[in-house]
Design a protein around this motif. Structure first.
Motif, PDB file in Angstrom:
ATOM      1  N   ASP A   1       0.861  -1.184   0.000  1.00  0.00           N
ATOM      2  CA  ASP A   1       0.000   0.000   0.000  1.00  0.00           C
ATOM      3  C   ASP A   1       0.896   1.233   0.000  1.00  0.00           C
TER       4      ASP A   1
ATOM      5  N   THR B   1      -0.381   4.138  -1.370  1.00  0.00           N
ATOM      6  CA  THR B   1      -1.301   5.233  -1.642  1.00  0.00           C
ATOM      7  C   THR B   1      -1.024   6.387  -0.689  1.00  0.00           C
TER       8      THR B   1
ATOM      9  N   VAL C   1      -5.599   1.279   0.540  1.00  0.00           N
ATOM     10  CA  VAL C   1      -5.588  -0.183   0.459  1.00  0.00           C
ATOM     11  C   VAL C   1      -5.805  -0.792   1.841  1.00  0.00           C
TER      12      VAL C   1
END
Length: 638
Positions: free
Chosen positions: A172, A174, A179
């Motif tokens: 993840d 992001t 996520v």
């Protein structure tokens, strides 16, 4: 009943198979969601391990906050040239003509044009045959079964069709931790009460307040006679920016600004007569807590951030008289010429195997678990929180002094979901510590470590939390990355690896001090080794009845101590590098005598005093306590 259950399972299997066959599907070893600062470093590092790696990125650029968000003035780590950060910076030097060419503004030692960062990252990515990147693909959802993510769905923005990805492992990366939220992994958002973290500067009550965000713009000087004034934004009122600089200071109830308009602009001056607009003091920061909103609602709120920046640009052009400065036409490929994405300083923070808080930074050797032994990334910037546009925020930590630090590996691994690793700003740290781990060089190094962990996990056929800490650290050291934040031992020193390894055992401890904008931890490689200090450090590493002289130690005395430590470590995970060393002290003495100079050390004289770097090299090249005594994610011996 049993037959009915089998039919249901068969039906679901057929449905799932039909769904996959009807849509585009991709299989990969490692999927990285987000090609931002951490995600880009993770992807390149993972691919370098020979592991099939896929990055999905929602924009057309690589690098996130350091490029697409326009924050192209790095904060911190100027004197910690570690790993991927050093590699990226050296490429900047090559583009612009050396370190002085990027010292263009006063906020940073390294400032550059955002599109150059994107270009460098894309060149680095293109060199990795195991790395694939899908641009303009936005994360939508995932399927979790038990403790594993089995599929991730992203939207191809060009075709508006979903793409299903079947990964073995997910990172993840992001900006906001989307996520981990979709995987229903426990996380924190906002400020925690000091009673929960143990931090002396924590707030009294937990809240969901996050830092201000910024929609960065890059202005360009089009020449003295140019008039680049933008259309006057709606709701423009110059009073909004009163006290941003001394050139416009009317409301004396506001704190007096410390810079004039020219100095304010030079804060973010970039090469080629460009200026990064990321000014917190009555500038273009804005408080928007959009983390838990859906995508459409986020975008609607972010229009407010864009308008904030446009009003600030108009203020600079109209009130301060810089009409020659207009939005750069050769930076961001957006219709409004603003950054491709906002600069998020904070999002969700995972509940990891360990929780890294400020006391781990300020008291690394005495507070809690010895997490310093598990370091995988380093940082030296003060704790810097942006809350100027949210006066209701209960604390304002601006440049709070701490020593330099290393980030523990366990902060990247969630307590739940065994095939998920966290990069970017979503690692397991307190809200306070996020104020320093969020900055660009540190995030690059966190990403590099996440990529190394993911790659080693695949190659070793182990879930991330089962990958040995020392294996990850060793790989990072091979990549010239720091695992300890020593300012006085650079990667080109012949004893760099030995000092890093022995420092990570705690046998020889460093000394950290807060220092202006670049905090420090010193190893003092040329200082002499004190027996009393070493005795205390050895006991914290491996308890044993050591016989250590007081005062400064001589080389022969150090050899005796190494022999004692080898005996203390007998039966540890890995045996000594020297056969029967613990039984034959003469073997050790002979090895040291014949190898001393080949280890890059000065003249061998058993009766002279030994320095800290020499003892580190001696330990590393004989009994190797770094690998002999394997540790867990809490820093304790297994």
């Amino acid at each position: 009943m049993k037959t009915k259950r089998l039919l249901v399972i068969l039906g679901l299997t057929l449905y799932w198979g039909a769904t996959l066959s009807a849509q585009k599907t991709i299989t990969t070893d490692v999927l990285i969601v987000g090609g931002g600062t951490g995600g880009t470093a993770a992807g390149i590092q993972c691919a370098r391990l020979g592991v099939k790696t896929l990055i999905v990125e929602s924009t057309t650029w690589l690098g996130g906050m350091i490029s697409g968000a326009g924050v192209s003035a790095t904060d911190g780590n100027h004197k910690l040239p570690s790993g991927f950060w050093a590699e990226f910076r050296n490429k900047l030097y090559a583009v612009y003509g050396g370190p002085k060419a990027v010292e263009t503004g006063w906020v940073s030692n390294t400032q550059f044009e955002p599109h150059v960062a994107d270009s460098i990252f894309k060149q680095m990515a293109a060199a990795e045959k195991q790395l694939t990147i899908l641009y303009n693909h936005h994360f939508q959802s995932l399927v979790r079964r038990g403790q594993k993510i089995i599929s991730v769905t992203v939207l191809d923005k060009a075709t508006q069709k979903p793409v299903i990805i079947l990964p073995k492992l997910v990172i993840d990366a992001t900006e906001l931790g989307d996520v981990m939220a979709a995987a229903k992994v426990p996380y924190s958002l906002g400020m925690e009460a000091g009673s929960l973290t143990g931090e002396k500067v924590g707030v009294s009550q937990t809240n969901n307040v996050v830092q201000d965000l910024t929609y960065v713009a890059v202005l360009k000087d089009y020449g003295r006679n140019a008039d680049c004034t933008i259309v006057k934004p709606s709701n423009y009122d110059p009073k909004e920016f009163d006290a941003a600089c001394t050139d416009y200071y009317i409301d004396k109830t506001r704190k007096a600004p410390g810079v004039d308009g020219k100095k304010m602009l030079e804060y973010g001056k970039l090469p080629n007569n460009k200026y990064m607009l990321n000014w917190p003091l009555y500038g273009n920061d804005i408080y928007l807590n959009i983390v838990e909103l859906d995508e459409a609602s986020r975008n609607k709120e972010l229009e407010k951030a864009k308008e904030q920046t446009k009003r600030f640009i108009y203020f600079i052009q109209n009130e301060l008289g810089y009409k020659n400065l207009g939005l750069a036409d050769d930076e961001f490929p957006t219709e409004d010429r603003l950054a491709l994405m906002p600069y998020h300083r904070e999002g969700r923070r995972v509940e990891g195997l360990v929780r890294f808080n400020m006391r781990h930074i300020s008291e690394p050797y005495t507070y809690g678990d010895p997490l310093y032994r598990t370091g995988i990334a380093v940082g030296d910037y003060p704790i810097d929180h942006h809350h100027k546009k949210n006066l209701a925020a209960p604390q304002h930590l601006e440049f709070y002094p701490v020593p330099s630090f290393n980030v523990p590996l366990g902060a990247l691994i969630p307590q739940q979901v065994e095939n998920l690793i966290i990069a970017e700003k979503g690692i397991s740290v307190s809200n306070v510590v996020n104020g320093t781990t969020r900055l660009q060089p540190c995030v690059l190094l966190i990403g590099q470590a996440a990529g190394a962990l993911a790659g080693l996990s695949i190659k070793q056929s182990l879930i991330p939390k089962k990958v040995p800490v020392r294996l990850v650290q060793k790989y990072l050291l091979d990549a010239k990355a720091f695992i300890m934040p020593y300012i006085d031992v650079k990667p080109d020193a012949p004893y760099f690896e030995a000092v890093q390894k022995i420092g990570a055992t705690g046998i020889l401890k460093g000394h950290g001090i807060p220092y202006k904008w670049a905090n420090q931890t010193w190893f003092y490689p040329d200082s002499l080794v004190n027996g009393q200090s070493l005795a205390a450090d050895l006991q914290s590493f491996k308890k044993y009845n050591y016989k250590i002289p007081t005062g400064n130690l001589r080389i022969q005395e150090a050899i005796d101590i190494v022999h004692q430590l080898d005996i203390a470590l007998a039966g540890s995970v890995k045996g000594s590098k020297i056969k029967s060393l613990s039984k034959q002290k003469s073997t050790l003495t002979q090895l040291v005598e014949t190898s001393w100079q080949s280890w890059g050390l000065d003249h061998y004289t058993p009766g002279r005093f030994i320095t800290r770097k020499e003892l580190a090299v001696l330990l590393n090249n004989t009994i190797d306590p770094f690998e002999r005594l394997q540790i867990g994610y809490n820093g304790y011996a297994k």
